[in-house]
Design a protein around this motif. Structure first.
Motif, PDB file in Angstrom:
ATOM      1  N   ALA A 120       0.814  -1.215   0.000  1.00 32.67           N
ATOM      2  CA  ALA A 120       0.000   0.000   0.000  1.00 32.67           C
ATOM      3  C   ALA A 120       0.845   1.262   0.000  1.00 32.67           C
ATOM      4  O   ALA A 120       0.443   2.295  -0.538  1.00 32.67           O
ATOM      5  CB  ALA A 120      -0.935   0.000   1.219  1.00 32.67           C
ATOM      6  N   GLY A 121       2.048   1.190   0.600  1.00 33.19           N
ATOM      7  CA  GLY A 121       2.899   2.372   0.672  1.00 33.19           C
ATOM      8  C   GLY A 121       3.366   2.885  -0.675  1.00 33.19           C
ATOM      9  O   GLY A 121       3.783   4.041  -0.793  1.00 33.19           O
ATOM     10  N   VAL A 122       3.303   2.030  -1.707  1.00 37.58           N
ATOM     11  CA  VAL A 122       3.721   2.452  -3.047  1.00 37.58           C
ATOM     12  C   VAL A 122       2.911   3.652  -3.515  1.00 37.58           C
ATOM     13  O   VAL A 122       3.429   4.560  -4.177  1.00 37.58           O
ATOM     14  CB  VAL A 122       3.570   1.275  -4.038  1.00 37.58           C
ATOM     15  N   ALA A 123       1.619   3.668  -3.180  1.00 42.44           N
ATOM     16  CA  ALA A 123       0.712   4.697  -3.701  1.00 42.44           C
ATOM     17  C   ALA A 123       1.125   6.103  -3.301  1.00 42.44           C
ATOM     18  O   ALA A 123       0.869   7.063  -4.042  1.00 42.44           O
ATOM     19  CB  ALA A 123      -0.715   4.415  -3.218  1.00 42.44           C
ATOM     20  N   ASP A 124       1.759   6.268  -2.141  1.00 44.72           N
ATOM     21  CA  ASP A 124       2.179   7.593  -1.679  1.00 44.72           C
ATOM     22  C   ASP A 124       3.679   7.821  -1.800  1.00 44.72           C
ATOM     23  O   ASP A 124       4.139   8.963  -1.796  1.00 44.72           O
ATOM     24  CB  ASP A 124       1.769   7.798  -0.220  1.00 44.72           C
TER      25      ASP A 124
END
Length: 471
Positions: A120-124
């Motif tokens: 999920a951290g990829v998105a930010d």
């Protein structure tokens, strides 16, 4: 409903370009016509007329970047639906196993929670456009390997899992990017609504298209279409959207591992009482509303309906959802959309109680259409969610939201099927409506308690770090 708000002062922004290509801080500004198409010069005595300003869904399509995102979404979604059907047929042709054939559908849901949590951290962490294009290219590569005749069945299923694990990262990143493209107010809400409508429609059109393709192409030939749609989506996103900087450019986790950032961010997001309540209001009604779709085949058999009835039972809920979403998005003001969120969420599953009387096909279709219409509350809920999540965690939060939504729907289908092993199908569907309504009422009460101004700062954090709830 809150109006659009400007970005925090320390957030880097791309300099504004033409109105049709820049992020829209307000519906009025986003919908301004192209300056080059304005009225010609008139004489001093000529009456001045204001150019017509697009409203509603037309205003969303007036934003050039959104048109690119919309077209990319439509192409990739149709490709995914076609590939799911073709891959199911391919696996069955290779193995003759109904179990493995059905497993290809399940593998489209189960990896969501893995990809949505671990990555999920990829998105930010990275620029949105780069993430979206890379996700499309990775999916195209995975599907291309499926076309190789030497790929074993285990490899086909593993590639299916990989595509499904990438999907929540792509979807969450795109949802967060819409706030840059359309602003954080009404245009964002309507843009999300349009993408949902496309998703519902693709289920109706995509399976039909896939069935037609399989009459003229081999399963691998039909899967080739998916490779092309992913590549076209990547091109549209690369050249049709602006390159904006990553959201998480500062902070303690900037230099940490991706896995640590993702898990830490998930803890912060889910640790916030308001965000958690809103997420659950997305998830739990969706978990129970899938029961009649999961049990459509056995119910059609139980009431002695003709084979064509199965298709009607599977389409009725989507038709109700599309119609209600179009009405709410075009006929209601943002304020009224906000007002109906909690009442509609509370009663949206009640139509399923009709199944307790084991209704015939016409009444069952009406109940399913009404249950689908009940999902229109998410239009207003979208606005609440984007207002509650800090910008630096928005991509991660929306990735988690997507992953959780797909996971609970898969879980709901599995639980409905398990319950139908012990109880009549009509009782299982009615029971889903009852249990789901009770859960919805509890969530509505929690969302009310966590509304801005209804709780103290300590209650709002509920164990999360202070910066999560600050704007």
């Amino acid at each position: 409903m809150p109006t659009d708000s400007p970005a925090p002062a320390d957030t880097p922004r791309t300099p504004p370009a033409a109105a049709a290509q820049s992020p829209a801080p307000s519906p009025e500004r986003a919908a301004l016509p192209d300056p080059g198409s304005g009225p010609t010069l008139r004489g001093p005595d000529a009456p001045k007329s204001e150019p017509a300003t697009p409203r509603g869904y037309r205003a969303v399509f007036a934003v050039a970047e959104f048109r690119a995102v919309f077209a990319a979404h439509l192409l990739s979604l149709l490709g995914v639906v076609v590939s799911e059907l073709a891959l199911t047929v391919l696996v069955y042709d290779l193995t003759g196993s109904p179990l493995l054939s059905a497993l290809t559908f399940a593998l489209g849901l189960l990896p969501y929670i893995v990809g949505g949590t671990l990555f999920a951290g990829v998105a930010d962490r990275y620029p949105a456009r780069r993430v979206l294009v890379v996700c499309d290219l990775l999916c195209a590569a995975c599907v291309a390997v499926m076309l190789v005749p030497a790929t074993p069945v285990a490899g086909l299923l593993a590639l299916r899992c990989l595509v499904a694990a990438i999907a929540p990262v792509f979807t969450g990143t795109r949802m967060a990017a819409l706030t840059d493209i359309l602003g954080e107010g009404d245009l964002y809400v309507l843009g999300r609504s349009l993408l949902r409508i496309v998703s519902q429609s693709a289920m109706l059109i995509g399976f039909g298209t896939g069935g037609v393709l399989l009459t003229v192409l081999s399963p691998r030939g039909a899967i080739t279409v998916t490779v092309a749609t992913f590549l076209c989506s990547a091109v549209l996103l690369r050249f049709g959207t602006q390159d904006r900087p990553a959201r998480a450019t500062t902070g303690e986790g900037a230099g940490g591992t991706l896995l640590r950032e993702s898990l830490s961010g998930a803890r912060l997001v889910l640790g916030d009482r308001r965000i958690r309540a809103l997420m659950l209001l997305f998830w739990l009604p969706a978990m129970f509303v899938v029961a009649p779709e999961a049990l459509a085949a056995p119910y059609a058999d139980a009431i002695g309906a003709p084979p064509a009835a199965l298709g009607l039972l599977l389409c009725a809920m989507a038709v109700g959802h599309i119609g209600a979403e179009l009405f709410v998005g075009s006929a209601l003001s943002p304020r009224n959309r906000s007002r109906i969120v909690l009442p509609v969420a509370a009663v949206g599953l009640l139509p399923l109680l009709v199944y307790a009387a084991r209704p015939g096909l016409p009444l069952a279709l009406a109940a399913l259409a009404l249950a689908g219409a009940g999902a229109a509350y998410v239009i207003g809920l979208d606005q609440w969610f984007v207002d509650a999540v800090p910008q630096e965690l928005r991509g991660l939060a929306m990735t988690l939201l997507t992953a959780g939504l797909m996971t609970v729907q898969g879980l709901g289908m599995a639980l409905a099927g398990l319950a139908a092993e012990f109880f009549p199908v009509h009782q299982v569907v009615a029971g889903s409506g009852i249990i789901g309504t009770v859960c919805a009422l509890l969530l509505v009460a929690e969302v009310r308690r966590t509304a801005p101004g209804q709780m103290s700062d300590t209650e709002g954090r509920d164990g999360a770090d202070r910066h999560v709830t600050s704007r």
